[in-house]
Design an enzyme around this catalytic site. Sequence first.
Site, PDB file in Angstrom:
ATOM      1  N   ARG A 229      10.273 -22.127  45.161  1.00  0.00           N
ATOM      2  CA  ARG A 229       9.177 -21.531  45.920  1.00  0.00           C
ATOM      3  C   ARG A 229       8.492 -20.517  45.014  1.00  0.00           C
ATOM      4  NH1 ARG A 229       9.515 -25.202  48.828  1.00  0.00           N
ATOM      5  NH2 ARG A 229       9.850 -25.261  51.090  1.00  0.00           N
ATOM      6  N   GLU A 258      -0.216 -20.671  47.702  1.00  0.00           N
ATOM      7  CA  GLU A 258      -0.539 -22.092  47.590  1.00  0.00           C
ATOM      8  C   GLU A 258      -1.575 -22.428  48.653  1.00  0.00           C
ATOM      9  OE1 GLU A 258       2.913 -24.608  47.816  1.00  0.00           O
ATOM     10  OE2 GLU A 258       3.844 -23.600  46.133  1.00  0.00           O
ATOM     11  N   HIS A 277       2.614 -28.543  43.860  1.00  0.00           N
ATOM     12  CA  HIS A 277       3.734 -28.704  44.816  1.00  0.00           C
ATOM     13  C   HIS A 277       3.977 -30.183  45.150  1.00  0.00           C
ATOM     14  CE1 HIS A 277       6.215 -26.365  48.016  1.00  0.00           C
ATOM     15  NE2 HIS A 277       6.789 -27.507  47.703  1.00  0.00           N
TER      16      HIS A 277
HETATM   17  C1  DGY Z   1      10.658 -28.779  50.621  1.00  0.00           C
HETATM   18  O1  DGY Z   1      11.142 -29.810  51.131  1.00  0.00           O
HETATM   19  O2  DGY Z   1      11.079 -27.665  50.875  1.00  0.00           O
HETATM   20  C2  DGY Z   1       9.544 -28.973  49.651  1.00  0.00           C
HETATM   21  O3  DGY Z   1       9.090 -27.823  49.112  1.00  0.00           O
HETATM   22  C3  DGY Z   1       8.444 -29.796  50.260  1.00  0.00           C
HETATM   23  O4  DGY Z   1       8.912 -31.087  50.093  1.00  0.00           O
END
Ligand code: DGY
Length: 311
Positions: A229, A258, A277
């Site tokens: 993240r 984002e 992402h």
């Molecule tokens: C998640 O699954 O947490 C990703 O960041 C999105 O697929």
Amino acid sequence: MMGAVGRVFVTRALPFPALERLAAEHEVDVWEERTPPPPDALLARAAEADGLLTMITERVDGALLDAAPSVKAVANLAVGTDNIDLEAAAERGIPVGNTPGVLTDTTADLAFALLLALARRLADGEREVREGRWAPWEPSHGLGGDVSGTTLGIVGWGRIGQAMARRGEGFGMEVVHSSRSSGLALEELLEQADFVSVHTPLTPETRHLIDADALRRMNPTAYLINTARGGVVDQVALREALETGEIAGAALDVTDPEPLPGDDPILSAPNLLVVPHIGSATVRTRSRMAEMAVDNLLAALAGRDMPHAAN
Ligand code: DGY
């Protein structure tokens, strides 16, 4: 309404067969725009729903759940649940589901792809070709770093971190890791690693875990990869570290915020590769994630435990 036909608000179009299973049992209200529902629209649609199928772009907190008291279950189309206040949901007796496991290898593949791209300067090379700057072959052109024989430092030792470790071992790297309960102290890992790859969930404890101090501890020849993240890395500090050559480069699949605006200052930093992402973005994986989210909702709306519960 447990067991009866309910209404589910799905916050983005889901072009996968799973949605048909949901629609066969419940009324499905899909947000058809490509951008997320703004907070007031989310609230209005949630207030008419028994269940929510959310993306990481939706903030689900106590205020939303109080304003939408009909909501009895939330299924997030992600393994990460930092967009959802799990405690607030639990306090209100609302189960929250996520999609662990199915995206492990897919995300680790992307993390390793970024590592290779950094080491071998793929983005530089591609730009050169497209901009007509491809000069005749010469021995000192396009030199990158080797991957085999280097040290991969993995921050966070969950499923994806361990999958990244297997990839590193396959490429002849020495792998070390650091987590709350095992491995090296983070400081030690940062000092040893040639590539630092971040795989922790975003929590109050991990926010800006990779800060200015952490970046200073990395070797000037080392690279940072973040597919977890954006908030785990202090982006202002990262920009500085790249500009001053404190680290050799970074690759980000996740940023804060984002989407990253095209004029965000970090984009002018050297040796930075950013992708939007896409860690779990393969057809098979997204389809499986949708299946799991639908399984979670079908179970919860029928009064059963979610098979993939996050709270
Ligand atoms: C998640 O699954 O947490 C990703 O960041 C999105 O697929």
